[in-house]
Design a protein around this motif. Sequence first.
Motif, PDB file in Angstrom:
ATOM      1  N   CYS A 305      -1.750 -34.519   4.498  1.00  0.00           N
ATOM      2  CA  CYS A 305      -1.885 -34.339   5.840  1.00  0.00           C
ATOM      3  C   CYS A 305      -2.709 -33.204   6.886  1.00  0.00           C
ATOM      4  O   CYS A 305      -3.357 -33.512   8.034  1.00  0.00           O
ATOM      5  N   TRP A 306      -2.840 -32.654   5.854  1.00  0.00           N
ATOM      6  CA  TRP A 306      -4.099 -31.066   6.571  1.00  0.00           C
ATOM      7  C   TRP A 306      -5.634 -32.168   6.647  1.00  0.00           C
ATOM      8  O   TRP A 306      -5.588 -31.689   7.861  1.00  0.00           O
ATOM      9  N   ILE A 307      -5.642 -32.838   6.039  1.00  0.00           N
ATOM     10  CA  ILE A 307      -7.109 -33.402   5.845  1.00  0.00           C
ATOM     11  C   ILE A 307      -6.995 -34.388   7.224  1.00  0.00           C
ATOM     12  O   ILE A 307      -8.429 -34.722   8.073  1.00  0.00           O
ATOM     13  N   GLU A 308      -6.056 -35.569   7.004  1.00  0.00           N
ATOM     14  CA  GLU A 308      -5.971 -36.286   8.537  1.00  0.00           C
ATOM     15  C   GLU A 308      -5.793 -35.411   9.394  1.00  0.00           C
ATOM     16  O   GLU A 308      -6.911 -36.026  11.010  1.00  0.00           O
ATOM     17  N   ALA A 309      -5.624 -34.828   9.488  1.00  0.00           N
ATOM     18  CA  ALA A 309      -5.489 -33.418  10.974  1.00  0.00           C
ATOM     19  C   ALA A 309      -6.614 -33.173  11.364  1.00  0.00           C
ATOM     20  O   ALA A 309      -7.332 -33.681  12.415  1.00  0.00           O
ATOM     21  N   LYS A 310      -7.839 -32.999  10.421  1.00  0.00           N
ATOM     22  CA  LYS A 310      -8.508 -31.810  10.259  1.00  0.00           C
ATOM     23  C   LYS A 310     -10.211 -33.508  11.203  1.00  0.00           C
ATOM     24  O   LYS A 310     -10.984 -33.011  11.671  1.00  0.00           O
ATOM     25  N   LEU A 311     -10.294 -34.553  10.140  1.00  0.00           N
ATOM     26  CA  LEU A 311     -10.151 -35.872  10.800  1.00  0.00           C
ATOM     27  C   LEU A 311      -9.990 -36.230  11.724  1.00  0.00           C
ATOM     28  O   LEU A 311     -11.226 -36.154  12.661  1.00  0.00           O
ATOM     29  N   ARG A 312      -9.277 -36.311  12.538  1.00  0.00           N
ATOM     30  CA  ARG A 312      -8.865 -36.428  13.973  1.00  0.00           C
ATOM     31  C   ARG A 312      -9.023 -36.364  14.851  1.00  0.00           C
ATOM     32  O   ARG A 312      -9.570 -36.150  16.128  1.00  0.00           O
ATOM     33  N   LYS A 313      -9.312 -34.164  14.194  1.00  0.00           N
ATOM     34  CA  LYS A 313      -9.995 -33.707  15.239  1.00  0.00           C
ATOM     35  C   LYS A 313     -11.382 -33.853  15.054  1.00  0.00           C
ATOM     36  O   LYS A 313     -11.847 -33.413  16.571  1.00  0.00           O
ATOM     37  N   LEU A 314     -12.406 -34.212  14.250  1.00  0.00           N
ATOM     38  CA  LEU A 314     -13.561 -34.295  14.562  1.00  0.00           C
ATOM     39  C   LEU A 314     -13.294 -36.188  15.498  1.00  0.00           C
ATOM     40  O   LEU A 314     -14.893 -35.928  15.734  1.00  0.00           O
ATOM     41  N   PHE A 315     -12.583 -37.134  15.167  1.00  0.00           N
ATOM     42  CA  PHE A 315     -12.697 -37.864  15.968  1.00  0.00           C
ATOM     43  C   PHE A 315     -12.893 -37.955  17.857  1.00  0.00           C
ATOM     44  O   PHE A 315     -13.405 -38.331  18.061  1.00  0.00           O
TER      45      PHE A 315
END
Length: 370
Positions: A305-315
Amino acid sequence: MSLTAHFIDDNWNLQKKILCFVPVDSHKGEDLGDMLERCLREWGIDRVYSITVDNASANDVLVRSLKECLNKWGTSVLRGKDLHMCCVAHIANLVVHDGMKLYNNSVELVRACCKWVRQSTLKVKTFKDAVAFEEIDFKKNVCLDVPHRWNSFYDMLQRVEKYEQAFARLARQEKTFRNELNAPSAPGILDFEDWENIRRLTRFLEHFYLFTLEVSGSWYCTINLLLHELCEINTRINKWEISKENDLAADMKEKFAKYWGDPTKMNKNIFFAVVLDPSQKMGYLNYLLEDLYLEPKGKAKEYGCWIEAKLRKLFDFYKAEIENQNEHCGSNSTNATSGSRGGKGLIEITLITSLDPNQVVGMVLVVLQA
């Protein structure tokens, strides 16, 4: 100092170019950072997505210096939070050497044998005669390991193991060999227990050897392979820990956990690459996290979940970048052209700039070796 850039060109081909190869008078981080900045300025490069270096303290200062430059130029990605990528092959080398400490004596004997063979052409001939007498069908010469060449240690052990019978014959028949290796200042001659240690080490290191070859490629993308390969190494270390190889595995496991035991301390691009790989995606990332982080229970899901949130931030970051460019292009086209023609121009410009890695993607991977 050698500086190599990896980037995607206009035809979506992976390119590798050496930007500079210069002598270094000082290995201080500040001086290396200054040289790096000057090199980037000379090439007109102001967008760097990540830089890969080993974990020397001077390189930490260098990365901070580069981050400050990119922030000053206004081209950093998320303020450079994932700018620094530690060299995975270098860390694997550190993990291996931690496990080898128990067998230092046997390894020193192997080095002594290799040095003896390589001392003169006469000794090379004596060694080759022993190889021919024992009918050993192996053509590679013995070699010495080099501390900063990650696979040279395995190469040295693997080649010497192939010539076990030839070295045993030298120990029995060659007086010069016995006298020089049994001298007070010499380590001695390999015995049965030492050869057993060498065989164990060679089997053990083969997996790290293949891992290093896999992740050291320069003409294909490697970052999407890293997490899978790390899981493979972790699985093997765990198996060795509960087998007769546990004396080797204990120190390695501790070093492995130091660098790869906590995803929040790792460069997040290792995880992003798995999600962005069409053959892997988020489901495979969660599978790998479950494999790597079994304890405590539920931690792997939390990491996912933490990684997905960080990836969305990069997007969101790149989305904002493109929207800003579209606004800029739209403003220019409105001033320069009329109505429908301006709309068509905007689409063309957006498409071209979207395909230009220097304008939108801006992912230039800089690999530094000093």
